[in-house]
Design an enzyme around this catalytic site. Structure first.
Site, PDB file in Angstrom:
ATOM      1  N   GLN A   1       0.786  -1.240   0.000  1.00 37.13           N
ATOM      2  CA  GLN A   1       0.000   0.000   0.000  1.00 37.13           C
ATOM      3  C   GLN A   1       0.819   1.293   0.000  1.00 37.13           C
ATOM      4  O   GLN A   1       0.498   2.232  -0.741  1.00 37.13           O
ATOM      5  CB  GLN A   1      -0.951   0.020   1.218  1.00 37.13           C
ATOM      6  CG  GLN A   1      -1.853   1.238   1.214  1.00 37.13           C
ATOM      7  CD  GLN A   1      -2.811   1.344   2.391  1.00 37.13           C
ATOM      8  OE1 GLN A   1      -3.362   2.394   2.628  1.00 37.13           O
ATOM      9  NE2 GLN A   1      -3.026   0.272   3.122  1.00 37.13           N
TER      10      GLN A   1
ATOM     11  N   GLU B   1       1.335  -1.255   8.200  1.00 37.06           N
ATOM     12  CA  GLU B   1       0.543  -0.112   8.672  1.00 37.06           C
ATOM     13  C   GLU B   1       0.490   0.042  10.200  1.00 37.06           C
ATOM     14  O   GLU B   1       0.875   1.055  10.750  1.00 37.06           O
ATOM     15  CB  GLU B   1      -0.884  -0.261   8.119  1.00 37.06           C
ATOM     16  CG  GLU B   1      -1.915   0.676   8.688  1.00 37.06           C
ATOM     17  CD  GLU B   1      -1.718   2.125   8.266  1.00 37.06           C
ATOM     18  OE1 GLU B   1      -1.503   2.352   7.068  1.00 37.06           O
ATOM     19  OE2 GLU B   1      -1.780   3.019   9.128  1.00 37.06           O
TER      20      GLU B   1
ATOM     21  N   ASP C   1       0.557   3.803   5.958  1.00 38.01           N
ATOM     22  CA  ASP C   1       0.804   3.465   4.549  1.00 38.01           C
ATOM     23  C   ASP C   1       0.482   4.628   3.615  1.00 38.01           C
ATOM     24  O   ASP C   1       1.359   5.208   2.991  1.00 38.01           O
ATOM     25  CB  ASP C   1      -0.050   2.257   4.145  1.00 38.01           C
ATOM     26  CG  ASP C   1       0.554   0.952   4.636  1.00 38.01           C
ATOM     27  OD1 ASP C   1       1.762   0.928   4.894  1.00 38.01           O
ATOM     28  OD2 ASP C   1      -0.178  -0.036   4.761  1.00 38.01           O
TER      29      ASP C   1
ATOM     30  N   GLY D   1      -7.717  20.489  19.182  1.00 38.50           N
ATOM     31  CA  GLY D   1      -7.409  21.910  19.099  1.00 38.50           C
ATOM     32  C   GLY D   1      -7.907  22.672  20.322  1.00 38.50           C
ATOM     33  O   GLY D   1      -8.242  22.074  21.351  1.00 38.50           O
ATOM     34  N   GLY D   2      -8.002  23.970  20.184  1.00 37.87           N
ATOM     35  CA  GLY D   2      -8.376  24.809  21.315  1.00 37.87           C
ATOM     36  C   GLY D   2      -9.883  24.967  21.490  1.00 37.87           C
ATOM     37  O   GLY D   2     -10.329  25.650  22.403  1.00 37.87           O
TER      38      GLY D   2
HETATM   39  N1  CAO Z   1      11.994  -9.880  -9.371  1.00 34.64           N
HETATM   40  C1  CAO Z   1      12.703 -10.615  -8.495  1.00 34.64           C
HETATM   41  N2  CAO Z   1      12.675 -10.439  -7.164  1.00 34.64           N
HETATM   42  C2  CAO Z   1      11.866  -9.483  -6.700  1.00 34.64           C
HETATM   43  C3  CAO Z   1      11.071  -8.669  -7.535  1.00 34.64           C
HETATM   44  C4  CAO Z   1      11.161  -8.912  -8.934  1.00 34.64           C
HETATM   45  N3  CAO Z   1      10.465  -8.191  -9.813  1.00 34.64           N
HETATM   46  N4  CAO Z   1      10.370  -7.807  -6.771  1.00 34.64           N
HETATM   47  C5  CAO Z   1      10.691  -8.078  -5.499  1.00 34.64           C
HETATM   48  N5  CAO Z   1      11.596  -9.065  -5.434  1.00 34.64           N
HETATM   49  C6  CAO Z   1      12.204  -9.654  -4.254  1.00 34.64           C
HETATM   50  C7  CAO Z   1      12.980  -8.661  -3.428  1.00 34.64           C
HETATM   51  O1  CAO Z   1      14.229  -8.401  -4.008  1.00 34.64           O
HETATM   52  C8  CAO Z   1      13.086  -9.410  -2.102  1.00 34.64           C
HETATM   53  O2  CAO Z   1      14.143 -10.349  -2.189  1.00 34.64           O
HETATM   54  P1  CAO Z   1      15.228 -10.607  -1.007  1.00 34.64           P
HETATM   55  O3  CAO Z   1      14.400 -10.843   0.229  1.00 34.64           O
HETATM   56  O4  CAO Z   1      15.957 -11.808  -1.494  1.00 34.64           O
HETATM   57  O5  CAO Z   1      16.051  -9.389  -0.898  1.00 34.64           O
HETATM   58  C9  CAO Z   1      11.785 -10.212  -2.069  1.00 34.64           C
HETATM   59  O6  CAO Z   1      11.202 -10.069  -3.347  1.00 34.64           O
HETATM   60  C10 CAO Z   1      10.772  -9.800  -1.026  1.00 34.64           C
HETATM   61  O7  CAO Z   1      10.684  -8.403  -0.871  1.00 34.64           O
HETATM   62  P2  CAO Z   1      10.226  -7.812   0.516  1.00 34.64           P
HETATM   63  O8  CAO Z   1      11.091  -8.348   1.618  1.00 34.64           O
HETATM   64  O9  CAO Z   1      10.145  -6.343   0.390  1.00 34.64           O
HETATM   65  O10 CAO Z   1       8.733  -8.392   0.645  1.00 34.64           O
HETATM   66  P3  CAO Z   1       7.988  -9.039   1.896  1.00 34.64           P
HETATM   67  O11 CAO Z   1       6.675  -9.460   1.384  1.00 34.64           O
HETATM   68  O12 CAO Z   1       8.793 -10.076   2.590  1.00 34.64           O
HETATM   69  O13 CAO Z   1       7.820  -7.809   2.925  1.00 34.64           O
HETATM   70  C11 CAO Z   1       7.044  -5.622   3.576  1.00 34.64           C
HETATM   71  C12 CAO Z   1       6.792  -6.873   2.718  1.00 34.64           C
HETATM   72  C13 CAO Z   1       5.981  -4.600   3.226  1.00 34.64           C
HETATM   73  C14 CAO Z   1       6.938  -5.986   5.071  1.00 34.64           C
HETATM   74  C15 CAO Z   1       8.454  -5.059   3.261  1.00 34.64           C
HETATM   75  O14 CAO Z   1       8.581  -4.884   1.879  1.00 34.64           O
HETATM   76  C16 CAO Z   1       8.769  -3.745   3.964  1.00 34.64           C
HETATM   77  O15 CAO Z   1       9.013  -3.703   5.173  1.00 34.64           O
HETATM   78  N6  CAO Z   1       8.751  -2.643   3.225  1.00 34.64           N
HETATM   79  C17 CAO Z   1       9.097  -1.328   3.728  1.00 34.64           C
HETATM   80  C18 CAO Z   1       7.998  -0.757   4.585  1.00 34.64           C
HETATM   81  C19 CAO Z   1       6.682  -0.666   3.857  1.00 34.64           C
HETATM   82  O16 CAO Z   1       6.555  -0.107   2.795  1.00 34.64           O
HETATM   83  N7  CAO Z   1       5.644  -1.190   4.512  1.00 34.64           N
HETATM   84  C20 CAO Z   1       4.293  -0.931   4.070  1.00 34.64           C
HETATM   85  C21 CAO Z   1       3.710  -2.037   3.373  1.00 34.64           C
HETATM   86  S1  CAO Z   1       2.012  -1.695   3.140  1.00 34.64           S
HETATM   87  O17 CAO Z   1       1.317  -2.162   4.556  1.00 34.64           O
END
Ligand code: CAO
Length: 415
Positions: free
Chosen positions: A17, A139, A168, A247-248
């Site tokens: 998001q 979030e 988010d 607020g106030g």
């Molecule tokens: N081709 C190949 N690999 C890809 C890719 C693509 N097109 N797109 C993503 N990937 C890979 C990434 O490189 C990552 O690989 P590694 O773990 O080996 O480095 C993997 O996919 C997973 O990415 P991720 O760790 O970001 O995803 P997740 O689902 O495990 O975590 C989240 C999700 C949101 C917790 C994490 O991305 C995060 O903390 N983001 C920053 C904070 C944020 O934006 N949070 C809000 C999310 S909305 O509620």
């Protein structure tokens, strides 16, 4: 008509998001947003909270309008080459991967800057530098770590998260502003830069008034507009203030006529000082206009609970809309508690394009929230979110790839 961000090309490496809400705004302002997704699955939200079998979820469609989607395995050598081409040809890369993911993919800031010194690299992370910088964040974690949960809810209940996605979507908004500012600065410097919007920081920014109150509390030991005053006690941290106004001008949520059967027949009522006389007349308490216990804002502060209880006796004789009609005539600030159902059908929001009906090839018609920011010279037309990889061939051709090269990538499952 031209658009504010015409000519800006965004490499959209966002998911879930926070990042998508940022790039969707940029797309609404006219940027060409190319969403890069993993072949096969794409953004995880495509499949989350599905309400129509096999169709992209509302979670995905409502955050990815006006974008193009390409699939690309950016961990494959061939995919990395395409990503390099995209980096060379785009103005901004937006990402919200877990900390370090872009580096692990081989695209550190230094590498991106080498490929395209004009590129702006914009990131959402859960936290900025510090003890939690490596944490994955969603979030509600941000709401808790940014001060929102501790200050939301009632004093006798647990900390509470709010339905507004301030972690988010709130961070996405902050990031979008950072990107536009960096694009503006690039006009003078010719250089790109890194833009970081940590979710904790964005939530805290939106909770600014609570840090204000923390310092007031530390100085005076009491906050007279909080429901804890005058009967309760204050600790050393800002307490939860229920529905008190930040607020106030004191305010509270009051029951209306059908509150017992309609969970949203309530009104937010603000006892703004300049209209105190009008409030007293409307609720039939004209003696409060001159009574020294009620006549001035400081005199009213220790009596707010009793005052709101009396006002509520009046609001309970009206529906929220009847109360609104009467109160607005006297400029008394108030607001109905509108349900999502009421908002979805509100004609004025449809008319301004804030609620929009969109047609989608696999899920049919659905409602979405359009661009809440209105530019008179850059109107927004909301178009449906892309299907997974819908624009892969089109974008690769635009980048200069030949049909045989695209076929080779397809055979290798890179796209
Ligand atoms: N081709 C190949 N690999 C890809 C890719 C693509 N097109 N797109 C993503 N990937 C890979 C990434 O490189 C990552 O690989 P590694 O773990 O080996 O480095 C993997 O996919 C997973 O990415 P991720 O760790 O970001 O995803 P997740 O689902 O495990 O975590 C989240 C999700 C949101 C917790 C994490 O991305 C995060 O903390 N983001 C920053 C904070 C944020 O934006 N949070 C809000 C999310 S909305 O509620």
């Amino acid at each position: 008509m031209s658009k504010a961000l015409d000519g800006v090309r965004i490499l959209d490496f966002t998911h879930v998001q926070s990042g998508p809400t940022c790039t969707q705004l940029l797309a609404w302002f006219g940027a060409d947003v190319i969403k890069v997704e993993r072949p096969g699955e794409g953004d995880a939200t495509r499949a989350q909270l599905r309400d129509v079998p096999d169709a992209d979820s509302l979670y995905f469609t409502m955050l990815n309008h006006n974008k193009r989607s390409i699939t690309l395995d950016t961990k494959d050598a061939m995919g990395k080459q395409v990503l390099e081409t995209l980096i060379r040809q785009c103005d901004v890369l937006v990402e919200n991967f877990a900390p370090g993911a872009l580096d692990r993919m081989g695209f550190s800031w230094a590498r991106i800057n080498e490929l395209n010194p004009r590129m702006i690299v914009a990131s959402v992370k859960g936290f900025g530098p510090g003890p939690y910088e490596d944490c994955k964040v969603y979030e509600n974690v941000a709401q808790c770590a940014g001060g929102a949960a501790s200050t939301t809810g009632f004093d006798d209940g647990p900390p509470m998260v709010t339905g507004a996605q301030i972690g988010d979507s709130g961070t996405g908004l902050h990031l979008a502003l950072g990107i536009v500012a960096a694009l503006y600065q690039r006009n003078n410097t010719g250089r790109g830069q890194k833009v970081l919007a940590p979710m904790q920081d964005a939530v805290l920014n939106l909770c600014r008034v609570k840090l204000r109150d923390q310092q007031r509390l530390e100085r005076t030991g009491v906050m007279k507009e909080y429901p804890q005053y005058p009967d309760g006690t204050f600790g050393d941290a800002v307490p939860r203030a229920g529905n008190a106004s930040g607020g106030g001008q004191p305010g509270w949520i009051l029951k209306c006529k059908n509150w017992e059967t309609d969970p949203n027949d309530y009104i937010y009522f603000i006892t703004q000082a300049p209209v105190w006389g009008a409030i007293c007349k409307v609720i039939g308490k004209e003696e409060w206009i001159t009574d020294p216990d009620y006549a001035t804002p400081p005199a009213r502060l220790p009596r707010l609970k009793q005052i709101f209880a009396v006002i509520e006796e009046w609001t309970m004789t009206k529906t929220k809309f009847e109360a609104m009609d009467i109160l607005n005539k006297f400029d008394i600030p108030c607001g109905p508690i509108l349900s999502m159902k009421e908002i979805a059908h509100e004609p004025s929001l449809r008319k301004t394009g804030t609620i929009v009906e969109v047609d989608h090839p696999t899920r049919g018609k659905y409602l979405t929230v359009g661009n809440p920011i209105k530019l008179s010279d850059s109107p927004t037309e909301v178009t449906r979110s892309p299907l997974l990889g819908e624009h892969t061939t089109e974008v690769l051709e635009q980048l200069g790839y030949k049909a045989e090269q695209i076929e080779a990538m397809r055979a290798r499952k890179v796209i």
